[in-house]
Scaffold this active site. Structure first.
Site, mmCIF file in Angstrom:
data_model
loop_
_atom_site.group_PDB
_atom_site.id
_atom_site.type_symbol
_atom_site.label_atom_id
_atom_site.label_comp_id
_atom_site.label_asym_id
_atom_site.label_seq_id
_atom_site.Cartn_x
_atom_site.Cartn_y
_atom_site.Cartn_z
ATOM 1 N N CYS A 142 -0.209 6.799 8.751
ATOM 2 C CA CYS A 142 -0.587 5.503 8.195
ATOM 3 C C CYS A 142 -1.734 5.750 7.224
ATOM 4 O O CYS A 142 -1.702 6.725 6.487
ATOM 5 C CB CYS A 142 -0.973 4.530 9.305
ATOM 6 S SG CYS A 142 -2.271 5.142 10.403
ATOM 7 N N ARG A 184 0.836 -1.207 0.000
ATOM 8 C CA ARG A 184 0.000 0.000 0.000
ATOM 9 C C ARG A 184 0.866 1.251 0.000
ATOM 10 O O ARG A 184 0.522 2.253 -0.637
ATOM 11 C CB ARG A 184 -0.933 0.008 1.217
ATOM 12 C CG ARG A 184 -2.049 -1.028 1.129
ATOM 13 C CD ARG A 184 -3.032 -0.865 2.274
ATOM 14 N NE ARG A 184 -3.713 0.404 2.209
ATOM 15 C CZ ARG A 184 -4.140 1.098 3.267
ATOM 16 N NH1 ARG A 184 -3.916 0.635 4.492
ATOM 17 N NH2 ARG A 184 -4.766 2.245 3.118
#
Length: 284
Positions: free
Chosen positions: A241, A184
Site C-alpha cells: 500500500c 493514488r
C-alpha cells in the site's frame, strides 16, 4: 474458543473483562497523528489500551543502513515484544484490536502479532461503531495490566523486502496487489509520498472494497470470489500500500476468505519510490 481473524461486538462483550483478554484501541489519523489518542481519552471500549501507529506499531524510518524504509517500517522485534508485554499480553492471551475505520489500522496490529508468532488475535468487525451499535458503553477510565510474558516466536505470516520484490518483477513469479485508493494507485492526488504512481505490474484492490456499507467485512465467500479475480496463488502474492498499513487489511481479508500465505511488503510505496533507481508506473 480462539479468535484468529474477526470477532463480533457481541462476542467481545462476553469477554471484555476477562483477565486473559487484552483489547487494543488502534484509532489513528494519518493527517493528525494525535487524533487517535485524543479520541481514546474521550471514550473507548472498557478495559482497552491504546496503540499509537507511529510510536508503537512502526520503527525508525531510516535504518542502520542509512536508507529510508518507508513511513511506517516495522519496529525492532524485541522492542515490539516489550511493548506487547507492557500491554499485558502473554502466551495465552486473546488479543482484540479495533479502530473506527473498518479495521484500517487494527489490521496492522493483527498482522504484527502474527509476525511475532502470536495467533490469538482478532480484529473487532465493524470497530467501535459496531460496539456502540450493539448497545455497549464506552469508558474514559485508564486500565492497567500486569506485565505480560509473551515471547518472540517464528512468524506466522510472510514478508518481503524491496530488493527481493525488485528481483521478482521481471520473472512473473509474484502478483502484487496495491491497497491504496484508485486515484493514488494511478499516480493522481498523491499527498503523502513525494512520487505518484505504483510498482510496475501491480494490481489495485482498494482495502475499503473488503467492507460492507456498515463497515463490517464482507462474507468469506464474497471475498474469495472477488480476490480470485485478481490472484491465482496466494503464496505467490505480495500485498502493499502506501506504508504497509492498509495492505494488512487485504491480508486479513484473504485470511477470512481462506486464501492464506500472501506476503506483506512492509516498506510499500513510500519506501519503493524513495529510490529513483526503482521503476515506477503511472498508468493503469
Amino acid at each position: 474458543m480462539t479468535f484468529t481473524t474477526l470477532i463480533s461486538a457481541a462476542e467481545l462483550a462476553q469477554h471484555v473483562f476477562d483477565h486473559d483478554w487484552v483489547v487494543i484501541d488502534c484509532r489513528h489519523d494519518l493527517a493528525k497523528p494525535d487524533a487517535g489518542q485524543q479520541a481514546f481519552a474521550e471514550g473507548h471500549i472498557p478495559n482497552a489500551q491504546f496503540a499509537h501507529l507511529d510510536d508503537d506499531l512502526a520503527g525508525e524510518k531510516v535504518g542502520a543502513d542509512g536508507k529510508f524504509h518507508g513511513r511506517h517500517p516495522l519496529p525492532d522485534r524485541a522492542a515490539f515484544i516489550a511493548t506487547l508485554q507492557q500491554w499485558g499480553i502473554g502466551e495465552n492471551t486473546q488479543v482484540v484490536a479495533y479502530d473506527a475505520h473498518g479495521g484500517m489500522f487494527a489490521a496492522r496490529l493483527w498482522w504484527m502479532l502474527k509476525w511475532v508468532g502470536h495467533d490469538a488475535v482478532a480484529v473487532l468487525d465493524g470497530g467501535l461503531p459496531a460496539w456502540v451499535a450493539h448497545g455497549m458503553f464506552v469508558s474514559t477510565e485508564a486500565s492497567s495490566r500486569t506485565l505480560g510474558t509473551l515471547k518472540d516466536k517464528p512468524a506466522l505470516v510472510a514478508s518481503i523486502n524491496a530488493d527481493e520484490l525488485l528481483k521478482s518483477l521481471n520473472d512473473g513469479r509474484r502478483t502484487i496487489i496495491d491497497a491504496r485508493a484508485p486515484d493514488r494507485f494511478r499516480g493522481e492526488n498523491e499527498t503523502l509520498d513525494p512520487v505518484g504512481g505504483h510498482i510496475p505490474g501491480a494490481k489495485n484492490r482498494f482495502f475499503k472494497d473488503n467492507l460492507q456499507a456498515d463497515g463490517r467485512f464482507k462474507s468469506a465467500d464474497q471475498l474469495r470470489t472477488e480476490f480470485s479475480d485478481l490472484i491465482k496463488n496466494p503464496e505467490a502474492t505480495v500485498m502493499q500500500c502506501g506504508s504497509g498499513v492498509t495492505a494488512c487489511h487485504n491480508v486479513l481479508a484473504l485470511e477470512i476468505a481462506g486464501l492464506t500465505g500472501t506476503a506483506l511488503y512492509p516498506g510499500s510505496w513510500s519506501e519503493w519510490c524513495s529510490d529513483p533507481t526503482r521503476p515506477v508506473a503511472q498508468t493503469v
